[in-house]
Design a protein around this motif. Structure first.
Motif, PDB file in Angstrom:
ATOM      1  N   PHE A   1       0.672  -1.393   0.149  1.00 58.26           N
ATOM      2  CA  PHE A   1       0.086   0.056   0.162  1.00 58.26           C
ATOM      3  C   PHE A   1       0.869   1.243   0.264  1.00 58.26           C
ATOM      4  O   PHE A   1       0.338   2.465   0.106  1.00 58.26           O
ATOM      5  N   ARG A   2       2.298   0.782   0.324  1.00 60.84           N
ATOM      6  CA  ARG A   2       3.015   2.505   0.420  1.00 60.84           C
ATOM      7  C   ARG A   2       2.732   3.635  -1.250  1.00 60.84           C
ATOM      8  O   ARG A   2       2.641   4.237  -0.711  1.00 60.84           O
ATOM      9  N   THR A   3       2.685   3.083  -2.704  1.00 57.70           N
ATOM     10  CA  THR A   3       2.287   3.502  -2.879  1.00 57.70           C
ATOM     11  C   THR A   3       1.305   4.180  -3.527  1.00 57.70           C
ATOM     12  O   THR A   3       1.128   5.955  -3.667  1.00 57.70           O
ATOM     13  N   ILE A   4       0.581   3.756  -2.937  1.00 58.67           N
ATOM     14  CA  ILE A   4      -1.014   4.731  -2.999  1.00 58.67           C
ATOM     15  C   ILE A   4      -1.376   5.853  -2.161  1.00 58.67           C
ATOM     16  O   ILE A   4      -1.611   6.982  -1.696  1.00 58.67           O
ATOM     17  N   CYS A   5      -0.210   5.617  -0.549  1.00 57.03           N
ATOM     18  CA  CYS A   5      -0.806   5.781   0.388  1.00 57.03           C
ATOM     19  C   CYS A   5       0.285   7.049   0.446  1.00 57.03           C
ATOM     20  O   CYS A   5      -0.116   8.432   0.177  1.00 57.03           O
ATOM     21  N   GLU A   6       1.058   7.062  -0.130  1.00 60.45           N
ATOM     22  CA  GLU A   6       2.180   8.417  -0.884  1.00 60.45           C
ATOM     23  C   GLU A   6       1.547   9.397  -1.525  1.00 60.45           C
ATOM     24  O   GLU A   6       1.367  10.437  -0.980  1.00 60.45           O
ATOM     25  N   LYS A   7       0.816   9.057  -2.517  1.00 60.10           N
ATOM     26  CA  LYS A   7       0.251   9.496  -3.684  1.00 60.10           C
ATOM     27  C   LYS A   7      -0.977  10.252  -3.086  1.00 60.10           C
ATOM     28  O   LYS A   7      -1.055  11.250  -3.238  1.00 60.10           O
ATOM     29  N   MET A   8      -1.326   9.395  -2.110  1.00 58.51           N
ATOM     30  CA  MET A   8      -3.130  10.035  -1.872  1.00 58.51           C
ATOM     31  C   MET A   8      -2.606  11.546  -0.167  1.00 58.51           C
ATOM     32  O   MET A   8      -3.616  12.320  -0.318  1.00 58.51           O
ATOM     33  N   LEU A   9      -1.756  11.059  -0.023  1.00 61.28           N
ATOM     34  CA  LEU A   9      -0.621  12.009   1.131  1.00 61.28           C
ATOM     35  C   LEU A   9       0.033  13.394   0.245  1.00 61.28           C
ATOM     36  O   LEU A   9       0.210  13.897   1.665  1.00 61.28           O
ATOM     37  N   THR A  10       0.207  13.188  -1.264  1.00 64.08           N
ATOM     38  CA  THR A  10       0.823  13.832  -1.663  1.00 64.08           C
ATOM     39  C   THR A  10       0.644  15.312  -1.565  1.00 64.08           C
ATOM     40  O   THR A  10      -0.251  15.159  -2.265  1.00 64.08           O
ATOM     41  N   PRO A  11       0.679  16.785  -1.349  1.00 65.83           N
ATOM     42  CA  PRO A  11      -0.156  17.923  -1.897  1.00 65.83           C
ATOM     43  C   PRO A  11       0.415  18.249  -2.939  1.00 65.83           C
ATOM     44  O   PRO A  11       1.370  17.681  -4.202  1.00 65.83           O
ATOM     45  N   GLU A  12       0.045  18.631  -3.855  1.00 66.41           N
ATOM     46  CA  GLU A  12      -0.043  19.042  -4.821  1.00 66.41           C
ATOM     47  C   GLU A  12       1.310  19.927  -5.489  1.00 66.41           C
ATOM     48  O   GLU A  12       1.298  19.660  -6.681  1.00 66.41           O
ATOM     49  N   ILE A  13       1.440  20.641  -4.700  1.00 67.21           N
ATOM     50  CA  ILE A  13       3.135  21.292  -5.307  1.00 67.21           C
ATOM     51  C   ILE A  13       4.741  19.652  -5.688  1.00 67.21           C
ATOM     52  O   ILE A  13       4.783  19.528  -6.423  1.00 67.21           O
ATOM     53  N   GLN A  14       4.106  19.225  -4.172  1.00 68.18           N
ATOM     54  CA  GLN A  14       5.368  17.623  -4.470  1.00 68.18           C
ATOM     55  C   GLN A  14       4.583  16.862  -5.660  1.00 68.18           C
ATOM     56  O   GLN A  14       5.786  16.493  -6.385  1.00 68.18           O
ATOM     57  N   TYR A  15       3.172  16.556  -5.965  1.00 71.14           N
ATOM     58  CA  TYR A  15       2.438  16.092  -6.997  1.00 71.14           C
ATOM     59  C   TYR A  15       3.299  15.932  -7.995  1.00 71.14           C
ATOM     60  O   TYR A  15       3.599  15.876  -9.025  1.00 71.14           O
ATOM     61  N   LEU A  16       3.635  17.539  -8.622  1.00 73.54           N
ATOM     62  CA  LEU A  16       2.735  18.142  -9.723  1.00 73.54           C
ATOM     63  C   LEU A  16       4.655  17.510  -9.794  1.00 73.54           C
ATOM     64  O   LEU A  16       5.732  17.667 -10.998  1.00 73.54           O
ATOM     65  N   SER A  17       6.032  18.278  -8.835  1.00 70.70           N
ATOM     66  CA  SER A  17       6.829  17.853  -9.147  1.00 70.70           C
ATOM     67  C   SER A  17       7.733  16.527  -9.949  1.00 70.70           C
ATOM     68  O   SER A  17       8.141  16.325 -10.439  1.00 70.70           O
ATOM     69  N   ASP A  18       6.736  15.584  -9.245  1.00 75.90           N
ATOM     70  CA  ASP A  18       6.990  13.581  -9.219  1.00 75.90           C
ATOM     71  C   ASP A  18       6.144  13.797 -10.581  1.00 75.90           C
ATOM     72  O   ASP A  18       6.953  12.896 -11.911  1.00 75.90           O
ATOM     73  N   LEU A  19       5.429  14.465 -11.276  1.00 70.70           N
ATOM     74  CA  LEU A  19       5.072  15.015 -12.530  1.00 70.70           C
ATOM     75  C   LEU A  19       5.869  15.844 -13.946  1.00 70.70           C
ATOM     76  O   LEU A  19       5.379  15.058 -14.557  1.00 70.70           O
ATOM     77  N   GLY A  20       7.205  15.626 -13.098  1.00 72.46           N
ATOM     78  CA  GLY A  20       7.675  16.852 -14.743  1.00 72.46           C
ATOM     79  C   GLY A  20       7.764  18.047 -14.289  1.00 72.46           C
ATOM     80  O   GLY A  20       8.125  18.564 -15.527  1.00 72.46           O
ATOM     81  N   VAL A  21       6.251  19.004 -13.793  1.00 68.10           N
ATOM     82  CA  VAL A  21       6.482  20.148 -13.749  1.00 68.10           C
ATOM     83  C   VAL A  21       8.015  20.665 -13.337  1.00 68.10           C
ATOM     84  O   VAL A  21       8.255  20.712 -12.199  1.00 68.10           O
ATOM     85  N   ASN A  22       8.487  21.448 -13.800  1.00 66.03           N
ATOM     86  CA  ASN A  22       9.605  22.470 -13.292  1.00 66.03           C
ATOM     87  C   ASN A  22       8.290  23.749 -12.545  1.00 66.03           C
ATOM     88  O   ASN A  22       8.042  24.385 -13.049  1.00 66.03           O
ATOM     89  N   LEU A  23       8.693  23.910 -11.582  1.00 62.48           N
ATOM     90  CA  LEU A  23       8.049  24.456 -10.532  1.00 62.48           C
ATOM     91  C   LEU A  23       9.500  25.699  -9.964  1.00 62.48           C
ATOM     92  O   LEU A  23       8.813  25.751  -8.913  1.00 62.48           O
ATOM     93  N   TRP A  24      10.298  26.791 -10.466  1.00 56.94           N
ATOM     94  CA  TRP A  24      10.813  27.167 -10.346  1.00 56.94           C
ATOM     95  C   TRP A  24      10.529  28.675 -10.024  1.00 56.94           C
ATOM     96  O   TRP A  24      11.274  28.933  -8.530  1.00 56.94           O
TER      97      TRP A  24
END
Length: 421
Positions: A385-408
């Motif tokens: 369950f680790r992967t799905i739990c991590e994704k459900m708990l991840t806030p917007e900014i961090q999730y966008l970074s995980d999806l490859g968005v450059n947030l400089w």
């Protein structure tokens, strides 16, 4: 006199980040605007046109009579993310679904929104080329339907969410008032009441960031948020949205909203499981008495008319879905969410920012305070369950970074905010 000197120094100190950030954003906007004009001059191709050409050229296209009538999950979605409406929780659901099914997101470039509060343009999308098709558009923007439609398949589903304007105003005021210089002069401990008792003294349509404090939802949809209460443009705007959005969710009935969304998109219950994200600590929430609530609704009259209209249509949808069926599905959603809480969350509840052990799960905080709660992942979590739990708990900014968005740009502003305040 010393207190006056100290007050002036404090005011100057508060202005520094806005002067810096405003100048940075003006430079960036100028550079991006040049690119936008270049693209729009030659932009004749759109996603819909590309799809139409592709279908015309395809020899394997099914005739209407041979298509399966069985419901299949929809993945072409425009979610109009409004401010302070639980939209970050919806965003997490969309991120997970899109990532799971390898769908293509139309993301901003350099920041987490599409150059809000400027009206949306296709050229604000990362890696955009005329004729490009995307599956999901869901980041903050100032809505511009004609531009959004250029990115999406003709069968895209348009969805958004609204919140009672009195509660939304309370939330937006506390979250953004430090970013609206005209409110800095409000005296007393209850600044919200001070504003509502005399809004004209602390509001100007032309003032920096003033849109956060009047008819914010109406503004998000691209309309004039300073119209008089009886202006026919308000009703015209509402009808315009009615003709373009397939479903308007209601934040106060979040679970019922998700069930309707699941039904519309033909998703599974697993697809809409969620944890509440970006929730404020209760001590930072002002309880509006009837007088202040009435003043908040009067001040946000366009939002109130917008909300009343779509709240009514929402319950028509619930009736069509079936009240008993809705009760059963909401009960099942709550049961499944409770299971995921027990599996994923240390202590099963949200905690204050200072108690979040992993910065991956630390939400973005408003200027000058640490009021947005987050979660800790269970230390003894079952590996499956680790992967799905991590994704459900991840806030917007961090999730966008995980999806490859450059947030400089977003990260630069965050660094300035944290250093100065």
């Amino acid at each position: 006199m010393s207190w006056m000197t100290g007050s002036k120094h404090a005011m100057i100190r508060r202005l520094i980040p806005w002067v810096l950030m405003t100048n940075i954003m003006l430079v960036l906007h100028s550079l991006s605007y040049t690119n936008q004009v270049t693209i729009r001059v030659s932009q004749e191709e759109t996603c819909a046109l590309s799809v139409s050409k592709s279908l015309q050229q395809s020899k394997a296209m099914l005739s209407p009579s041979s298509k399966s009538e069985e419901c299949s999950p929809k993945g072409n979605i425009m979610f109009m993310k409004t401010h302070k409406t639980a939209s970050s929780t919806i965003l997490n659901i969309l991120f997970r679904f899109g990532e799971k099914h390898k769908l293509r997101f139309a993301f901003p470039d350099g920041r987490n929104d599409f150059f809000y509060p400027s009206p949306f343009l296709c050229s604000q999308v990362k890696d955009y080329e005329p004729g490009e098709c995307f599956n999901i558009v869901c980041n903050h923007m100032r809505f511009h339907q004609e531009e959004v439609a250029k990115l999406l398949h003709p069968d895209a589903v348009y969805v958004t969410i609204l919140r009672n304007p009195a509660d939304l105003f309370e939330s937006a005021f506390h979250y953004y008032h430090r970013a609206v210089p005209l409110t800095w002069g409000i005296s007393g401990e209850n600044k919200l009441a001070g504003f509502l008792n005399n809004p004209g003294a602390f509001y100007s349509p032309e003032a920096f960031n003033s849109f956060y404090l009047k008819n914010l939802q109406f503004f998000d949809f691209g309309f004039d948020n300073n119209l008089d209460a009886d202006d026919p443009q308000i009703d015209a705007g509402i009808q315009y949205l009615s003709s373009h959005f397939h479903l308007v969710l209601i934040a106060e009935h979040f679970e019922e909203s998700l069930i309707l969304l699941k039904d519309l998109l033909c998703w599974s219950m697993e697809d809409i499981l969620y944890f509440k994200l970006n929730v404020r600590k209760s001590s930072f929430v002002s309880q509006l008495d009837p007088e202040m609530r009435a003043k908040a609704l009067q001040w946000n009259w366009a939002d109130w008319k917008l909300y009343q209209h779509f709240n009514a249509t929402f319950w028509v949808r619930v009736e069509a879905y079936g009240r008993e069926r809705m009760k059963r599905d909401v009960k099942e959603l709550r049961r499944r969410n409770a299971e995921m809480k027990a599996i994923c969350i240390q202590g099963k509840n949200a905690v204050e920012p200072r108690d979040i052990k992993n910065s991956r799960f630390l939400p973005w905080q408003p200027i000058g305070e640490k009021s947005i709660l987050g979660y800790n992942l269970r230390q003894d979590i079952d590996p499956k369950f680790r992967t799905i739990c991590e994704k459900m708990l991840t806030p917007e900014i961090q999730y966008l970074s995980d999806l490859g968005v450059n947030l400089w740009i977003t990260r630069l502003w965050g660094w300035l905010k944290d250093k100065i305040y």
